[in-house]
Design a protein around this motif. Structure first.
Motif, PDB file in Angstrom:
ATOM      1  N   GLY A 160     -80.229 -48.267  20.563  1.00  0.00           N
ATOM      2  CA  GLY A 160     -78.788 -48.242  20.308  1.00  0.00           C
ATOM      3  C   GLY A 160     -78.465 -49.316  19.294  1.00  0.00           C
ATOM      4  N   ARG A 208     -75.910 -50.055  17.432  1.00  0.00           N
ATOM      5  CA  ARG A 208     -74.648 -50.800  17.442  1.00  0.00           C
ATOM      6  C   ARG A 208     -74.600 -51.813  18.576  1.00  0.00           C
ATOM      7  NH1 ARG A 208     -70.687 -48.560  14.042  1.00  0.00           N
ATOM      8  NH2 ARG A 208     -71.487 -46.707  13.009  1.00  0.00           N
ATOM      9  N   ASP A 209     -75.255 -51.453  19.687  1.00  0.00           N
ATOM     10  CA  ASP A 209     -75.323 -52.393  20.811  1.00  0.00           C
ATOM     11  C   ASP A 209     -76.498 -53.343  20.672  1.00  0.00           C
ATOM     12  OD1 ASP A 209     -73.198 -51.046  21.862  1.00  0.00           O
ATOM     13  OD2 ASP A 209     -74.422 -49.739  23.128  1.00  0.00           O
ATOM     14  N   ARG A 259     -79.664 -52.706  21.531  1.00  0.00           N
ATOM     15  CA  ARG A 259     -80.567 -52.721  22.684  1.00  0.00           C
ATOM     16  C   ARG A 259     -81.322 -51.389  22.813  1.00  0.00           C
ATOM     17  NH1 ARG A 259     -78.216 -50.643  27.589  1.00  0.00           N
ATOM     18  NH2 ARG A 259     -76.165 -49.807  27.163  1.00  0.00           N
ATOM     19  N   LEU A 261     -82.517 -48.207  24.640  1.00  0.00           N
ATOM     20  CA  LEU A 261     -81.919 -47.363  25.674  1.00  0.00           C
ATOM     21  C   LEU A 261     -82.982 -46.630  26.489  1.00  0.00           C
ATOM     22  CD1 LEU A 261     -79.106 -45.791  23.467  1.00  0.00           C
ATOM     23  CD2 LEU A 261     -78.873 -47.679  25.081  1.00  0.00           C
ATOM     24  N   SER A 298     -68.159 -45.134  13.571  1.00  0.00           N
ATOM     25  CA  SER A 298     -69.058 -44.081  14.023  1.00  0.00           C
ATOM     26  C   SER A 298     -68.470 -42.742  13.585  1.00  0.00           C
ATOM     27  CB  SER A 298     -69.165 -44.142  15.549  1.00  0.00           C
ATOM     28  OG  SER A 298     -70.063 -43.175  16.010  1.00  0.00           O
TER      29      SER A 298
END
Lengths: 191, 161
Positions: free
Chosen positions: B9, B11-12, B14, B16, B47
């Motif tokens: 992910g 944008r985060d 991290r 997934l 997005s």
């Protein structure tokens, strides 16, 4: 909301039961066997209606069916605690009728075909009569509901994840939901 | 970084999902599709407004990736990457990528990969079966198409993610 409640609609045993068993029939040829063919769309349609508020605790789900969609609805509604009223005709076979009643659904059998349109028209007339009465109703309308084909995206993902890319899909057409929904999802990989 | 392929992910920032350990052995022949490109600030971009068809496609792409990384299937990974490229094209046509998607099979590639928030794109080849000369042909084609130098690198292989 605690952790157990958060498991919510998915932790009900129906998700696994709705999936197909894949059986190898040849070197590159597989069959998909559903224990309850219409459980996948029934679950998807009812859960989506619950999520958007079209069904609440006062709602009765009403549908005309003499086949497996009724059984799928009966299983989902029993699990969710939703009242279900099915309208069928004398063609319904006895074991299915007994299973529907065992699952707690109310069953109305029309006993006379309509002068025009036969038993199907008589069932639809009866359904209209029921939902015109007092109360709150939700009609899944499997033949017109886009969520019927949409529900088979889950099956398409199962196919690809288990077997890889699929070149040809062969299947029977009733409402068209399973074949259209599965093929639409599979084609997104090779448009 | 990660030693195995993961669903990331961006944008985060991290991981997934861990996708599997059997990466197909691939060669990527890639290019910056924006010849005057100065890079893209991913996080400053909105997005895209993904619709239901895009979401359906993403679900299928993820299923294909899980299978491809479980069975070392270069063709399936190529289909997944190309489907992802098509999603990107629906939200902003890139002429270089459009031509790549149209011609990748003619060049012997298994798919087209693009960076969704950037301008890098490449042909994906199955390293195990593709004759060496194909890479040069694809590289020349891509350099002409994009008007920029190409780069080739290898990726994956069983036990070598």
């Amino acid at each position: 909301m605690n952790g157990l409640l958060n498991l919510g609609l998915n932790a009900d045993g129906l998700a696994e039961l709705a999936m197909a068993r894949l059986v190898q029939l040849g070197p590159n040829y597989f069959g998909a066997a559903f224990d309850v063919m219409k459980l996948m769309p029934a679950r998807h349609i009812v859960d989506a209606a619950l999520a958007e508020g079209s069904i609440n605790e006062k709602t009765t789900v009403v549908e005309t069916t003499s086949g497996t969609f009724g059984l799928g609805l009966a299983m989902v509604c029993a699990r969710r605690g939703i009242q279900l009223h099915l309208v069928s005709d004398p063609a319904i076979d006895e074991p299915l009728r007994d299973r529907l009643l065992d699952l707690g659904c109310r069953l109305t059998i029309v006993d006379q075909p309509a002068p025009q349109g036969g038993y199907q028209a008589a069932r639809l007339d009866k359904l209209q009569e029921i939902i015109s009465g007092p109360g709150r109703y939700y009609v899944p309308s499997q033949y017109d509901n886009p969520r019927n084909p949409e529900s088979y995206a889950v099956f398409a993902r199962q196919l690809v994840e288990s077997l890889g890319s699929i070149s040809t899909l062969v299947g029977p057409v009733g409402s068209g939901g399973s074949l259209c929904g599965t093929s639409r999802a599979l084609r997104t990989l090779d448009e | 970084m990660f030693t195995n392929p993961v669903l990331f992910g961006q944008r985060d920032g991290r991981a997934l999902e861990w996708l599997g350990e059997y990466s197909p052995y691939l060669r990527i022949v890639g290019v910056d599709t924006d010849a005057a490109g100065i890079g893209v600030d991913t996080l400053s971009q909105e997005s895209p407004p993904y619709d239901e068809h895009d979401l359906l496609t993403f679900g299928m792409i993820l299923a294909a990736l899980r299978r491809a990384y479980k069975t070392s299937d270069a063709n399936l990974l190529g289909l997944a990457a190309t489907a992802s490229s098509r999603v990107m094209q629906r939200h902003g046509e890139n002429n270089v990528v459009a031509a790549m998607i149209e011609h990748y099979r003619d060049l012997g590639a298994v798919g087209v990969q693009v960076s969704h928030s950037g301008t890098i794109a490449g042909f994906i080849f199955d390293r195990l079966v593709t004759p060496e000369e194909r890479y040069e042909v694809a590289g020349s084609y891509l350099a002409r198409l994009a008007g920029a130098p190409t780069r080739a690198f290898d990726y994956g292989g069983v036990g070598h993610p």
